[in-house]
Write a protein that holds these residues in place. Sequence first.
Motif, mmCIF file in Angstrom:
data_model
loop_
_atom_site.group_PDB
_atom_site.id
_atom_site.type_symbol
_atom_site.label_atom_id
_atom_site.label_comp_id
_atom_site.label_asym_id
_atom_site.label_seq_id
_atom_site.Cartn_x
_atom_site.Cartn_y
_atom_site.Cartn_z
ATOM 1 N N ASP A 83 -5.853 29.733 -30.978
ATOM 2 C CA ASP A 83 -5.997 28.278 -31.328
ATOM 3 C C ASP A 83 -7.428 27.812 -31.304
ATOM 4 O OD1 ASP A 83 -5.916 25.579 -31.407
ATOM 5 O OD2 ASP A 83 -4.935 25.128 -29.508
ATOM 6 N N PHE A 84 -8.051 27.832 -32.883
ATOM 7 C CA PHE A 84 -9.436 27.415 -32.780
ATOM 8 C C PHE A 84 -9.620 26.144 -33.378
ATOM 9 C CE2 PHE A 84 -11.436 31.930 -33.568
ATOM 10 C CZ PHE A 84 -10.974 32.338 -32.294
ATOM 11 N N THR A 85 -8.797 25.203 -33.007
ATOM 12 C CA THR A 85 -8.954 23.807 -33.152
ATOM 13 C C THR A 85 -9.583 23.249 -32.066
ATOM 14 O OG1 THR A 85 -6.650 23.385 -32.359
ATOM 15 C CG2 THR A 85 -6.922 23.813 -34.757
ATOM 16 N N GLY A 86 -10.095 21.986 -32.192
ATOM 17 C CA GLY A 86 -10.706 21.133 -31.165
ATOM 18 C C GLY A 86 -12.101 21.849 -30.766
ATOM 19 N N LYS A 87 -12.624 21.237 -29.740
ATOM 20 C CA LYS A 87 -14.180 21.969 -29.145
ATOM 21 C C LYS A 87 -13.973 23.087 -28.444
ATOM 22 C CE LYS A 87 -14.146 18.435 -25.276
ATOM 23 N NZ LYS A 87 -15.224 17.353 -24.698
ATOM 24 N N HIS A 88 -12.764 23.213 -27.921
ATOM 25 C CA HIS A 88 -12.422 24.459 -26.731
ATOM 26 C C HIS A 88 -11.561 25.659 -27.519
ATOM 27 C CE1 HIS A 88 -14.744 22.439 -23.722
ATOM 28 N NE2 HIS A 88 -13.470 21.511 -23.596
ATOM 29 N N TRP A 89 -11.918 26.724 -28.008
ATOM 30 C CA TRP A 89 -11.370 27.722 -28.777
ATOM 31 C C TRP A 89 -10.413 28.322 -27.560
ATOM 32 C CZ3 TRP A 89 -15.069 29.797 -32.845
ATOM 33 C CH2 TRP A 89 -15.277 28.826 -33.797
ATOM 34 N N LYS A 90 -9.195 28.847 -28.002
ATOM 35 C CA LYS A 90 -8.345 29.332 -26.891
ATOM 36 C C LYS A 90 -7.358 30.709 -27.583
ATOM 37 C CE LYS A 90 -6.788 25.573 -26.504
ATOM 38 N NZ LYS A 90 -6.125 24.098 -26.484
ATOM 39 N N ILE A 91 -7.186 31.615 -26.714
ATOM 40 C CA ILE A 91 -6.405 32.741 -27.050
ATOM 41 C C ILE A 91 -5.528 32.942 -25.715
ATOM 42 C CG2 ILE A 91 -8.385 33.618 -28.538
ATOM 43 C CD1 ILE A 91 -8.539 35.723 -26.312
ATOM 44 N N ARG A 92 -4.506 33.860 -26.298
ATOM 45 C CA ARG A 92 -3.275 34.222 -25.265
ATOM 46 C C ARG A 92 -2.759 35.354 -25.700
ATOM 47 N NH1 ARG A 92 2.031 32.463 -25.272
ATOM 48 N NH2 ARG A 92 2.674 30.780 -26.694
ATOM 49 N N LEU A 93 -2.317 36.191 -24.978
ATOM 50 C CA LEU A 93 -1.108 37.071 -25.187
ATOM 51 C C LEU A 93 0.143 36.722 -25.240
ATOM 52 C CD1 LEU A 93 -2.614 40.597 -23.762
ATOM 53 C CD2 LEU A 93 -2.521 39.959 -26.310
ATOM 54 N N PRO A 94 1.211 37.055 -25.881
ATOM 55 C CA PRO A 94 2.493 36.424 -25.899
ATOM 56 C C PRO A 94 3.203 36.434 -24.517
ATOM 57 C CG PRO A 94 2.482 37.728 -27.765
ATOM 58 C CD PRO A 94 1.227 38.012 -26.985
ATOM 59 N N GLN A 95 2.931 37.373 -23.649
ATOM 60 C CA GLN A 95 3.607 37.536 -22.403
ATOM 61 C C GLN A 95 3.058 36.931 -21.488
ATOM 62 O OE1 GLN A 95 1.502 39.915 -23.788
ATOM 63 N NE2 GLN A 95 0.770 41.326 -22.066
ATOM 64 N N TYR A 96 1.918 36.034 -21.768
ATOM 65 C CA TYR A 96 1.607 34.868 -20.824
ATOM 66 C C TYR A 96 1.834 33.533 -21.450
ATOM 67 C CZ TYR A 96 -0.818 38.722 -18.858
ATOM 68 O OH TYR A 96 -1.330 40.094 -18.567
ATOM 69 N N GLN A 97 2.144 32.495 -20.441
ATOM 70 C CA GLN A 97 2.582 31.289 -20.622
ATOM 71 C C GLN A 97 1.469 30.275 -21.430
ATOM 72 O OE1 GLN A 97 4.595 29.235 -17.717
ATOM 73 N NE2 GLN A 97 4.971 27.182 -18.991
ATOM 74 N N HIS A 98 0.123 30.543 -20.814
ATOM 75 C CA HIS A 98 -0.872 29.599 -21.121
ATOM 76 C C HIS A 98 -2.267 30.164 -21.792
ATOM 77 C CE1 HIS A 98 0.930 26.574 -18.537
ATOM 78 N NE2 HIS A 98 0.876 27.581 -17.417
ATOM 79 N N PHE A 99 -2.663 29.411 -22.624
ATOM 80 C CA PHE A 99 -3.966 29.844 -23.241
ATOM 81 C C PHE A 99 -5.043 29.975 -22.176
ATOM 82 C CE2 PHE A 99 -1.585 28.490 -26.897
ATOM 83 C CZ PHE A 99 -1.753 29.462 -28.008
ATOM 84 N N THR A 100 -5.913 30.812 -22.644
ATOM 85 C CA THR A 100 -7.426 30.979 -21.954
ATOM 86 C C THR A 100 -8.575 30.372 -23.009
ATOM 87 O OG1 THR A 100 -6.482 32.487 -20.496
ATOM 88 C CG2 THR A 100 -8.911 32.282 -20.692
ATOM 89 N N ARG A 101 -9.222 29.534 -22.492
ATOM 90 C CA ARG A 101 -10.509 29.140 -23.142
ATOM 91 C C ARG A 101 -11.404 30.176 -23.319
ATOM 92 N NH1 ARG A 101 -11.899 23.288 -20.677
ATOM 93 N NH2 ARG A 101 -13.990 24.264 -21.040
#
Length: 446
Positions: A226-244
């Motif tokens: 998720d490279f939208t907004g002022k904080h870009w984020k990623i996650r692997l499918p097995q985890y629920q939350h994105f990490t900035r």
Amino acid sequence: MATTSLWHIKGDLGDLIAYVENPEKTIPKGTEDFFNVFSYIQNPQKTADGSFVTTINCLKQTALRQMILTKQRYGKEDKYIAWHGYQSFKPGEVTPERCHEIGVKLAQDMWGDRFQVIVTTHLDKGHLHNHFCFNSVSFRDGKKYNYSKAEQQRLRDTSDRLCREYGLSVIEHGRKAPSRPVWLDEQSGKPTRYNVYRADVREAVNGSRTVEMMEKYLRRKGYLTDFTGKHWKIRLPQYQHFTRLDTLDERWTPENIRRSLGARASFGNKRPTVNFAPELPEELRVYVPFQPTGHVYRLFLYWEYQLGILPKGTDYKPTSPFMKEELRKLDTITAQVDYLAKNRIETLDDLLSARETIQSELDTLIDQRTKLQNKIRRASPAEKERLRGEKQAITAQISACRKKLKLNTGVEERSAKIQDTMDMVYTNEEQHRQIGQERTRGARSR
């Protein structure tokens, strides 16, 4: 600025009482955590020979005995024995005297009206910090302490209020810290989720000339982005939350990343590598996408090949982030494979049958120990000594049984996780294979 945390201590109060009544050189089984904390927080080397030790609602010399009497008075002698917490300050911000004063006030405000508390200040680290050890049972009403989310917030708010009163800095926008085991593994460089994230993001930044190619690089590895907004984020499918990304590294803001792109991409964007274990023996090819197997031993050997643990001396390492984090659990995986081999467990049915045997043995031993404990309460002093020796031997057998049971159940849980992980790897690779085929067909049609 101060950070706080709190966690419970389990143990067997019966063993604890027996130890206090008749001290021995060894700590009773089941109460190690309590004694470790009790001796650790009052360590003379850490507290300037006890100068920074304060007790609330009890005496220094008899604090342990008073806590036990409180539990006996209200019949609350099981599960959590005590609570252990800390309050840590920014290096150089407080003196030892001020640190201890704030710690005592925090303990008074939080627990002083109902619980017996020991407050110590440790001076042996670069940062001064307070430790709190308090009874899980209230001396006032016999109720047990409940560490809820509201209580967790009250601890933080009380600590922040005291910091402001003393003119200290306060963390205004804190982020949730990883658990202590994860934090320790992070510091030692093990492939935790966040260290895997960092390595892959660093590769993507260095090997990509544009933001679009960086995002494509990470998606090819299996990440959701998720490279939208002022904080870009990623996650692997097995985890629920994105990490900035700027949580992984404070320098990874969108502006800084744009300036850093392509540091090692002299001749165009680099392609991400996703490789799989070579030389996999035919008999270990038990994985079939979305079809769980009952051959748990061969599945674990297959997994060791995929992680580069086998064959011995291989220089292969997995490049898929789905698998890299599993290397952090190398010791556990090895112990589980050794357990399967030693007990000749091949299939899931063998595993469940072994579990029934262990559980039956454990139930018998626990029943024997309970009967011995009842005898100890009624026995003469001389007889107690002999019975305690018998009980200690049974407790050792119980510990061994519990370790085997933990390995057994761990094998079943991990076998399901192996299947899920390989399914995710397969799905990711299949998606990219199809995308490649579609592009090839499109190029030919043009």
